[in-house]
Design a protein around this motif. Structure first.
Motif, short mmCIF file in Angstrom:
data_model
loop_
_atom_site.label_atom_id
_atom_site.label_comp_id
_atom_site.label_asym_id
_atom_site.label_seq_id
_atom_site.Cartn_x
_atom_site.Cartn_y
_atom_site.Cartn_z
N VAL A 18 0.79 -1.23 0.00
CA VAL A 18 0.00 0.00 0.00
C VAL A 18 0.83 1.28 0.00
O VAL A 18 0.32 2.33 -0.37
CB VAL A 18 -0.96 0.03 1.21
CG1 VAL A 18 -1.96 -1.09 1.13
CG2 VAL A 18 -0.19 -0.02 2.53
N GLY A 19 2.09 1.26 0.46
CA GLY A 19 2.79 2.52 0.64
C GLY A 19 2.12 3.28 1.76
O GLY A 19 2.27 2.96 2.93
N ASP A 20 1.34 4.29 1.41
CA ASP A 20 0.53 5.04 2.38
C ASP A 20 -0.92 4.60 2.21
O ASP A 20 -1.49 4.73 1.13
CB ASP A 20 0.67 6.54 2.12
CG ASP A 20 -0.05 7.39 3.15
OD1 ASP A 20 -0.88 6.84 3.89
OD2 ASP A 20 0.22 8.60 3.21
N ILE A 21 -1.53 4.14 3.28
CA ILE A 21 -2.89 3.60 3.20
C ILE A 21 -3.92 4.68 2.90
O ILE A 21 -5.07 4.39 2.55
CB ILE A 21 -3.24 2.85 4.51
CG1 ILE A 21 -4.37 1.85 4.25
CG2 ILE A 21 -3.59 3.83 5.64
CD1 ILE A 21 -4.55 0.82 5.32
N GLN A 22 -3.51 5.95 2.99
CA GLN A 22 -4.42 7.06 2.65
C GLN A 22 -4.32 7.44 1.17
O GLN A 22 -5.06 8.31 0.71
CB GLN A 22 -4.12 8.28 3.52
CG GLN A 22 -4.35 8.05 5.01
CD GLN A 22 -5.77 7.59 5.33
OE1 GLN A 22 -6.73 7.99 4.67
NE2 GLN A 22 -5.90 6.75 6.35
N ASN A 23 -3.44 6.78 0.42
CA ASN A 23 -3.38 7.03 -1.02
C ASN A 23 -4.65 6.52 -1.70
O ASN A 23 -5.28 5.58 -1.21
CB ASN A 23 -2.17 6.31 -1.63
CG ASN A 23 -0.86 7.00 -1.31
OD1 ASN A 23 -0.83 8.17 -0.97
ND2 ASN A 23 0.23 6.25 -1.41
N PRO A 24 -5.02 7.10 -2.85
CA PRO A 24 -6.19 6.58 -3.58
C PRO A 24 -5.97 5.13 -3.97
O PRO A 24 -4.86 4.74 -4.33
CB PRO A 24 -6.26 7.48 -4.83
CG PRO A 24 -5.50 8.70 -4.48
CD PRO A 24 -4.42 8.27 -3.52
N VAL A 25 -7.02 4.33 -3.91
CA VAL A 25 -6.88 2.91 -4.24
C VAL A 25 -6.49 2.73 -5.71
O VAL A 25 -5.88 1.73 -6.07
CB VAL A 25 -8.18 2.15 -3.89
CG1 VAL A 25 -9.28 2.43 -4.90
CG2 VAL A 25 -7.93 0.65 -3.79
N LYS A 26 -6.80 3.73 -6.55
CA LYS A 26 -6.45 3.63 -7.97
C LYS A 26 -4.94 3.70 -8.18
O LYS A 26 -4.44 3.37 -9.26
CB LYS A 26 -7.14 4.74 -8.77
CG LYS A 26 -6.66 6.15 -8.47
CD LYS A 26 -7.40 7.18 -9.31
CE LYS A 26 -6.91 8.59 -9.02
NZ LYS A 26 -7.65 9.61 -9.81
N SER A 27 -4.18 4.10 -7.14
CA SER A 27 -2.72 4.17 -7.27
C SER A 27 -2.07 2.79 -7.17
O SER A 27 -0.91 2.63 -7.48
CB SER A 27 -2.14 5.09 -6.19
OG SER A 27 -2.32 4.53 -4.89
N LEU A 28 -2.85 1.80 -6.74
CA LEU A 28 -2.32 0.44 -6.60
C LEU A 28 -2.31 -0.29 -7.93
O LEU A 28 -3.07 0.03 -8.85
CB LEU A 28 -3.18 -0.36 -5.60
CG LEU A 28 -3.25 0.13 -4.16
CD1 LEU A 28 -4.16 -0.78 -3.35
CD2 LEU A 28 -1.86 0.19 -3.54
N SER A 29 -1.46 -1.31 -8.02
CA SER A 29 -1.48 -2.19 -9.18
C SER A 29 -2.80 -2.96 -9.20
O SER A 29 -3.49 -3.06 -8.17
CB SER A 29 -0.31 -3.18 -9.12
OG SER A 29 -0.48 -4.06 -8.02
N GLY A 30 -3.13 -3.55 -10.36
CA GLY A 30 -4.39 -4.28 -10.47
C GLY A 30 -4.51 -5.41 -9.47
O GLY A 30 -5.56 -5.63 -8.87
N GLY A 31 -3.40 -6.16 -9.28
CA GLY A 31 -3.43 -7.27 -8.34
C GLY A 31 -3.65 -6.82 -6.91
O GLY A 31 -4.39 -7.45 -6.14
N ASN A 32 -3.02 -5.71 -6.52
CA ASN A 32 -3.21 -5.20 -5.17
C ASN A 32 -4.61 -4.62 -4.98
O ASN A 32 -5.16 -4.67 -3.88
CB ASN A 32 -2.14 -4.16 -4.84
CG ASN A 32 -0.83 -4.81 -4.41
OD1 ASN A 32 -0.77 -5.51 -3.41
ND2 ASN A 32 0.21 -4.61 -5.18
#
Length: 498
Positions: free
Chosen positions: A387-401
């Motif tokens: 996650v890096g920072d859990i407050q980041n937008p979920v769209k910033s994650l890879s598809g699998g994450n």
């Protein structure tokens, strides 16, 4: 210099290094695979290549010229075409309007733009051997597999020099994977550069000749596929050896029926569906794509309302008029399209995880921050979400994450019945192993799982039995010793399995 050359590319998000001094090269007429865990840097590299994401340091050269694109349209004009894992089509406009979005259409004879693009789309679809999709059909009315084909055509038809296929097969049915394979061979003959991203080793070997492996934002090796074994690639990708890709199947079925379905029918998609699901059991749903599997899971999760039939939970009839009612009864669904059905992409990772279970952390309208942190930490750790920072937008994650977030938030509800629609789509080998272990562990704890997959091998190795669907009906139930890929395929085409 190679036809496509990436030199010293680095990108950092906060304290997380997504790419670290990455070098990569590919040549015309080459189908080059990218392999790596979710979050290894593959998607970031592709976004930088397509000017969807800026990079901190490094250079990109195409046919000897340094690329200076700072906008996706500039990258497309320079010859970079990307089919992203998450579809970019607009659902409420037609196929033709999607294909020609942002393209000026020359009109010398005052013919309407709509008529011109419909005719051009008809020609394009014929050229790509797609005869069952009409140019004026709204994209939202297409199946996921059909949408993926249109997304591919949209990129390839613009005569791009580089074609990136990011998990392009994950949403395609078996016959359409063959369609894509034929198309890739044609692109290879046209001397285009094809970059192919997949977590399916069989497809990588069928489509590609070269593979580059990424781990933790670094290029850790490039190999000729005819000179390297799968085990070496997986070990390089994960940085460790994976033993027992599929968990051992132990019979944990209890003598208590959790879910019973009687004569369930829904429009033209389901007809007199009958089956039982016991506590501690993992039941698969097989059959050729489009035989009612999705409709069955939608009906059981309250997303659509069956016209006929009965659903019983612990022997008692239940009404599932909407997903909230289903969740209240302990039935949850990992849906087909995570980006539009499973997540709110603009919200943070934390908010997405907490949405279904706010009642667990609130009291008198106030959020208990200690309970919130405990829930979030457990969700992230249980599925190793990067996650890096859990407050980041979920769209910033890879598809699998992103897929891990969908699964983790539902697991926080402690469901009785877990419905899974192709839940390993776009997920790397290591994470699949974790997810399969989780499914079997949940069964051992007394939960029951109904699991649809487009990968027959997964059904055979993870499930206790498989219900084979054809034409909206359950045609066969195959268990234990008889549960083989061959028997599922035979049942799918109407043969009896003795």
């Amino acid at each position: 210099m190679a036809d496509l050359e990436i030199k010293g590319l680095s990108k950092q998000f906060g304290g997380i290094k997504a790419l670290s001094d990455v070098n990569f090269s590919a040549n015309s007429g080459e189908v080059h695979a990218l392999l790596g865990e979710n979050g290894a840097g593959k998607s970031t590299l592709i976004k930088c290549l397509g000017a969807c994401q800026s990079y901190d340091t490094g250079e990109i050269f195409l046919e000897g010229k340094k690329m200076t694109a700072v906008h996706p349209k500039e990258a497309m004009d320079a010859g970079i075409g990307i089919v992203f894992q998450e579809l970019s089509l607009i659902p409420n406009i037609s196929v033709a309007e999607n294909l020609f979005l942002g393209i000026d259409v020359k009109n010398r004879f005052s013919i309407s733009r709509k008529k011109i693009i419909n005719e051009k789309t008809k020609q394009i679809l014929k050229e790509f051997e797609i005869e069952d999709i009409h140019p004026e059909t709204k994209v939202g009315e297409l199946t996921l597999s059909e949408k993926q084909m249109i997304e591919i055509v949209k990129v390839v038809s613009r005569n791009t020099k580089v074609v990136v296929l990011d998990e392009a097969t994950s949403a395609l049915t078996t016959n359409r994977v063959e369609w894509l394979l034929k198309l890739v061979r044609k692109l290879k003959e046209e001397k285009r550069i094809i970059i192919f991203i997949s977590h399916r080793m069989g497809e990588i070997r069928e489509f590609c000749s070269v593979v580059t492996v990424f781990r933790n934002g670094e290029n850790v090796g490039t190999y000729d596929l005819d000179k390297v074994e799968n085990d070496e690639l997986i070990t390089t990708m994960l940085g460790r050896k994976v033993t027992g890709y599929y968990p051992e199947k132990v019979n944990t079925k209890q003598n208590r029926v959790a879910l019973e379905v009687k004569n369930l029918s829904f429009e033209n998609y389901l007809e007199n569906i009958n089956f039982q699901l016991s506590y501690g059991e993992v039941v698969g749903i097989g059959g050729l794509a489009g035989q009612g599997q999705n409709s069955l899971l939608l009906a059981l999760s309250g997303c659509v309302k069956a016209q006929k039939g009965e659903i019983l939970l612990d022997g008692k009839p239940v009404k599932l008029g909407n997903p909230k009612q289903a969740m209240d009864h302990g039935i949850v669904l990992v849906p087909e399209e995570r980006a539009t059905e499973g997540l709110v992409l603009e919200l943070s990772i934390a908010d997405n995880l907490l949405l279904p279970c706010l009642s667990k952390i609130t009291r008198a309208g106030f959020i208990d921050r200690q309970k919130e942190k405990k829930l979030l930490d457990h969700a992230v750790e249980s599925l190793s979400i990067k996650v890096g920072d859990i407050q980041n937008p979920v769209k910033s994650l890879s598809g699998g994450n992103q897929q891990k977030v969908v699964l983790a938030k539902l697991m926080m509800l402690e469901p009785k019945v877990l419905l899974l629609y192709d839940f390993t789509r776009g997920v790397d080998v290591g994470t699949k192993n974790v997810m399969f272990e989780l499914v079997r562990d949940l069964a051992a704890q007394g939960n029951c799982i109904l699991f649809y997959s487009t990968d027959i091998e997964e059904l055979v190795n993870v499930c206790d039995r498989v219900l084979v669907m054809d034409g909206g009906k359950i045609r066969a139930s195959i268990a234990w010793e008889k549960l083989t890929q061959e028997n599922i395929l035979r049942s799918s085409v109407g043969e009896n399995v003795q």
